[in-house]
Write an enzyme that holds these catalytic residues in place. Structure first.
Site, PDB file in Angstrom:
ATOM      1  N   SER A  11       0.912  -1.198   0.301  1.00  0.00           N
ATOM      2  CA  SER A  11       0.301  -0.362  -0.056  1.00  0.00           C
ATOM      3  C   SER A  11       0.850   1.081  -0.060  1.00  0.00           C
ATOM      4  CB  SER A  11      -1.123  -0.037   0.992  1.00  0.00           C
ATOM      5  OG  SER A  11       0.207  -0.264   2.288  1.00  0.00           O
ATOM      6  N   GLY A  12       1.951   1.334  -0.025  1.00  0.00           N
ATOM      7  CA  GLY A  12       3.044   2.410   0.153  1.00  0.00           C
ATOM      8  C   GLY A  12       3.252   3.161  -0.879  1.00  0.00           C
ATOM      9  N   PHE A  13       4.605   3.807  -1.188  1.00  0.00           N
ATOM     10  CA  PHE A  13       4.438   4.354  -2.330  1.00  0.00           C
ATOM     11  C   PHE A  13       5.037   3.372  -3.285  1.00  0.00           C
ATOM     12  CE2 PHE A  13       4.142   8.986  -0.590  1.00  0.00           C
ATOM     13  CZ  PHE A  13       3.374   8.616  -1.154  1.00  0.00           C
ATOM     14  N   THR A  14       6.557   2.889  -2.821  1.00  0.00           N
ATOM     15  CA  THR A  14       7.325   1.813  -3.549  1.00  0.00           C
ATOM     16  C   THR A  14       6.519   0.016  -3.338  1.00  0.00           C
ATOM     17  OG1 THR A  14       9.344   2.977  -2.203  1.00  0.00           O
ATOM     18  CG2 THR A  14       9.172   0.212  -3.068  1.00  0.00           C
ATOM     19  N   CYS A 146      18.547   4.387  -2.823  1.00  0.00           N
ATOM     20  CA  CYS A 146      18.312   5.000  -3.494  1.00  0.00           C
ATOM     21  C   CYS A 146      19.627   6.385  -4.114  1.00  0.00           C
ATOM     22  CB  CYS A 146      16.891   6.224  -3.959  1.00  0.00           C
ATOM     23  SG  CYS A 146      16.671   7.148  -2.181  1.00  0.00           S
ATOM     24  N   ASN A 309      14.279   8.452  -7.583  1.00  0.00           N
ATOM     25  CA  ASN A 309      13.980   7.069  -6.010  1.00  0.00           C
ATOM     26  C   ASN A 309      13.760   5.977  -6.333  1.00  0.00           C
ATOM     27  OD1 ASN A 309      12.692   9.627  -5.626  1.00  0.00           O
ATOM     28  ND2 ASN A 309      11.817   8.427  -4.307  1.00  0.00           N
TER      29      ASN A 309
END
EC number: 1.2.1.103
Length: 345
Positions: A11-14, A146, A309
């Protein structure tokens, strides 16, 4: 052959970038995505670009058996859950910092120790440009940080070509977007606090220094700034070589290192608006741009590198490494070349 894959912490960005890449990957079947906070919701609930998918988040306690498990969890989770991850999948790709370093002593110095130090020697660093041969057939892979990725890609050719010995002074300034802070964010990541900033948030002692030391064998003076962009990491490396260096030497070093690399492009003072590497040029892609300029009056070499990133610095690197580990075409699922023009990345 099609490989099944799951994303833990989707559910996170990554995690969302992993889901996007795996959803469109010709050799992977996306079988499961887990999220403790979004359980039973569709992945499109968190990632609107994936609303076409019917896949729902499940509990991380209910892992399905798959060929490859990608863990996009906060630092500390993977080392605690690694037995369950490896029981569920033959290949585990961890996007946290839990398995990037080689020794327990390094984790004692840079983090808060390590609960599974015996596994560190089994883990392979995920940056194929640096570690391709060791990634082939690997079953525990650690995606690089990153900021470290951008810096290593910029400096690596100088060491491989013996332009640098490791005794030189190297000063690295990295500027990163707000997505590096993750979807959870915090007070400093809120729009009123983050918008418009050029904020030194790690003037010294950034943990990604450990990865640079480990893989390039050097100490760098390393500072990270948070800036007003969403995606991107831009590294500017100020290097003071002990020997005289020409433009020809530099072109030879960088072409020799990267001419066969599918995701690294040399951008060094050509014509047009984008004369040097910029995060805006690579937003949404697994590409890295690398360039350089000489300052002979000050005996200085300036090296630039730019990545997204969340892609080359995280999810894209992880999928690239999984491709290598499984013997899949390296560029599979990673062909997107970005957009132009675009707004703030």
């Amino acid at each position: 052959m099609t490989y099944t894959a799951s994303v833990v912490g989707g559910s996170g960005f990554t995690g969302g970038e992993l889901l996007r890449l795996l959803d469109g990957h010709p050799e992977f079947e996306l079988a499961q995505a887990t999220s403790r906070s979004k359980e039973n919701k569709t992945i499109g609930h968190s990632h609107p670009n994936l609303r076409h998918s019917d896949l729902r988040f499940s509990s991380p306690e209910d892992l399905e058996s798959v060929d490859v498990l990608f863990a996009a969890t906060p630092h500390g989770v993977s080392m605690e859950q690694i037995d369950a991850f490896q029981e569920a999948a033959g290949t585990v790709v961890d996007l946290s910092a839990d398995f990037r370093l080689e020794s327990e002593a390094q984790y004692d110095e840079w983090y808060d120790g390590h609960t599974r130090p015996k596994l560190l020697e089994q883990s392979e660093y995920a940056l194929p440009e640096l570690n391709r041969d060791n990634l082939e057939g690997a079953d525990l892979i650690a995606s690089g940080g990153c900021n470290a990725t951008a810096t290593i890609l910029g400096l690596l050719p100088l060491f491989e070509a013996d332009i640098l010995s490791g005794d030189e002074q190297i000063v690295v300034d990295v500027k990163v977007g707000s997505s590096e802070g993750g979807a959870g964010g915090g007070e400093a990541s809120s729009h009123p606090e983050r918008s418009g900033v050029v904020r030194p948030y790690a003037p010294t002692g950034h943990r990604h220094e450990a990865e640079i030391q480990q893989f390039l064998g050097i100490d760098v003076s390393f500072t990270v700034h948070a800036v007003d962009m969403i995606r991107g990491a831009s590294a500017t490396c100020h290097v003071f070589p002990e020997q005289r260096v020409s433009k020809g030497d530099l072109w030879g070093a960088y072409r020799g290192e990267y001419e066969d690399e599918p995701f690294v492009e040399l951008v060094a003072g050509g014509g047009g608006v984008y004369r040097y590497p910029e995060p805006k040029s690579v937003a949404g892609t697994n590409r890295a741009e690398v360039g350089f300029e000489l300052d002979p009056g000050n005996k200085r070499l300036v090296v630039f590198s730019a990545i997204d990133n969340m892609m080359k610095g995280s999810a894209g690197q992880a999928v690239h490494a999984a491709n290598v580990a499984l013997g899949i075409e390296e560029t599979a699922g990673l062909e997107f070349q970005g957009l132009h023009p675009v707004g703030a990345p």
